[in-house]
Design an enzyme around this catalytic site. Structure first.
Site, PDB file in Angstrom:
ATOM      1  N   SER A 213       0.852  -1.188   0.000  1.00  0.00           N
ATOM      2  CA  SER A 213       0.000   0.000   0.000  1.00  0.00           C
ATOM      3  C   SER A 213       0.884   1.233   0.000  1.00  0.00           C
ATOM      4  O   SER A 213       2.005   1.194   0.525  1.00  0.00           O
ATOM      5  CB  SER A 213      -0.893   0.017   1.253  1.00  0.00           C
ATOM      6  OG  SER A 213      -1.509   1.278   1.425  1.00  0.00           O
TER       7      SER A 213
ATOM      8  N   LYS B 170       2.407  -2.699   6.178  1.00  0.00           N
ATOM      9  CA  LYS B 170       2.678  -2.603   4.747  1.00  0.00           C
ATOM     10  C   LYS B 170       4.103  -2.111   4.475  1.00  0.00           C
ATOM     11  O   LYS B 170       4.729  -2.519   3.491  1.00  0.00           O
ATOM     12  CB  LYS B 170       1.646  -1.691   4.067  1.00  0.00           C
ATOM     13  CG  LYS B 170       0.225  -2.260   4.096  1.00  0.00           C
ATOM     14  CD  LYS B 170       0.145  -3.626   3.408  1.00  0.00           C
ATOM     15  CE  LYS B 170      -1.277  -4.127   3.310  1.00  0.00           C
ATOM     16  NZ  LYS B 170      -1.397  -5.399   2.580  1.00  0.00           N
TER      17      LYS B 170
ATOM     18  N   TYR C  72      -1.710  -0.583  10.368  1.00  0.00           N
ATOM     19  CA  TYR C  72      -1.859  -1.118   9.011  1.00  0.00           C
ATOM     20  C   TYR C  72      -0.698  -0.649   8.137  1.00  0.00           C
ATOM     21  O   TYR C  72      -0.062  -1.445   7.437  1.00  0.00           O
ATOM     22  CB  TYR C  72      -3.183  -0.653   8.422  1.00  0.00           C
ATOM     23  CG  TYR C  72      -3.386  -1.047   6.974  1.00  0.00           C
ATOM     24  CD1 TYR C  72      -3.826  -2.323   6.635  1.00  0.00           C
ATOM     25  CD2 TYR C  72      -3.157  -0.133   5.948  1.00  0.00           C
ATOM     26  CE1 TYR C  72      -4.024  -2.689   5.313  1.00  0.00           C
ATOM     27  CE2 TYR C  72      -3.346  -0.486   4.629  1.00  0.00           C
ATOM     28  CZ  TYR C  72      -3.778  -1.762   4.306  1.00  0.00           C
ATOM     29  OH  TYR C  72      -3.967  -2.110   2.995  1.00  0.00           O
TER      30      TYR C  72
END
Length: 260
Positions: free
Chosen positions: A142, A159, A155
């Site tokens: 991401s 990533k 998160y």
């Protein structure tokens, strides 16, 4: 480009029941690959496979369940004779808000699914087929792993770690196996709804290409990285974000005439 032809190859796509994963599976099938789609349940996996135009089967396998993952890889090799492509696409984010407000359960779930699962599945396909015969691995990262933003710190940290892991595995598994990643921006998926659903117009207006992403945008890039057209690319992370990482485009437009 003949290098995009995947006829005779077999791909596993984790987290393929919807969104980016489902679009990736269709892109690979369209290029000629046999595709194995995984989901948490057999029912969801079968339903997704039924949507694919091409050769596809579904396998119920939660990505952090080592026994289920091993079964999926072994079944793939038995049924199709190889596993040439692995797309580590499954991802999750149960945590929203300041990082210090999150608990260990959310932390563990995010890093298990987003980071450990790619290690597990890459290990399994390497030992089952790719280590001897070669292959391509593509991880879904991401742009959050390349920048900072509020409320999804865990998160994004997972990533960022996945991007590093991509480079590490590219070195460790060379020259037989190529390992790359894609880093999507905000894409129209259920996982990313909180980022676009209530503010799509504003987000699009601030993006250089004037829209949020669609799953097919990411799928096309993944199919390229999995193919021979990318045969001299490894350890790279391809950003696919319509220019979102460049920043707010609105001040650059300002009514000026292009070419004036």
């Amino acid at each position: 480009m003949t290098g995009l032809d995947l006829t005779g190859r077999t791909a596993i796509v984790t987290g393929a029941s919807r969104g980016i994963g489902l679009s990736i599976a269709q892109a690979l099938a369209t290029a000629g690959a046999n595709v194995v789609l995984t989901a948490r349940t057999q029912e969801s996996a079968d339903a997704a496979a039924d949507l694919i135009v091409g050769t596809a089967i579904g396998v119920g396998a939660h990505v952090v369940d080592e026994d289920a993952a091993r079964h999926c890889v072994e079944l793939t090799v038995r049924q199709f004779g190889s596993v040439d492509i692995l797309i580590n696409n499954a991802g999750t984010n149960p945590a929203y808000g300041p990082t210090i407000d999150q608990d260990h359960a959310r932390f563990a779930k995010i890093f298990d699914v987003n980071l450990w699962a790619p290690v597990l599945w890459t290990s399994l396909v390497t030992r089952a087929w790719m280590g001897e015969h070669g292959g391509a691995v593509v991880n879904t990262a991401s742009i959050g792993g390349l920048s900072l933003e509020p409320n999804i710190g865990l998160y994004n940290a997972s990533k960022a770690a996945l991007i590093h892991l991509t480079e590490q595995l590219a070195m460790e598994l060379s020259p037989k196996i190529r390992v790359n990643a894609v880093a999507p921006g905000v894409v129209r998926t259920k996982l990313a709804e909180a980022l676009w659903q209530e503010q799509e117009r504003e987000l699009s207006a601030s993006t250089a290409l004037d829209r949020i992403g669609e799953p097919d945008d990411v799928a096309a890039a993944v199919a390229f990285l999995a193919s021979d057209a990318a045969s001299w690319i490894t350890g790279e992370t391809m950003v696919i974000d319509g220019g979102q990482r460049l920043g707010d485009v609105a001040p650059f437009r300002g009514g000026a005439t292009v070419g004036a």
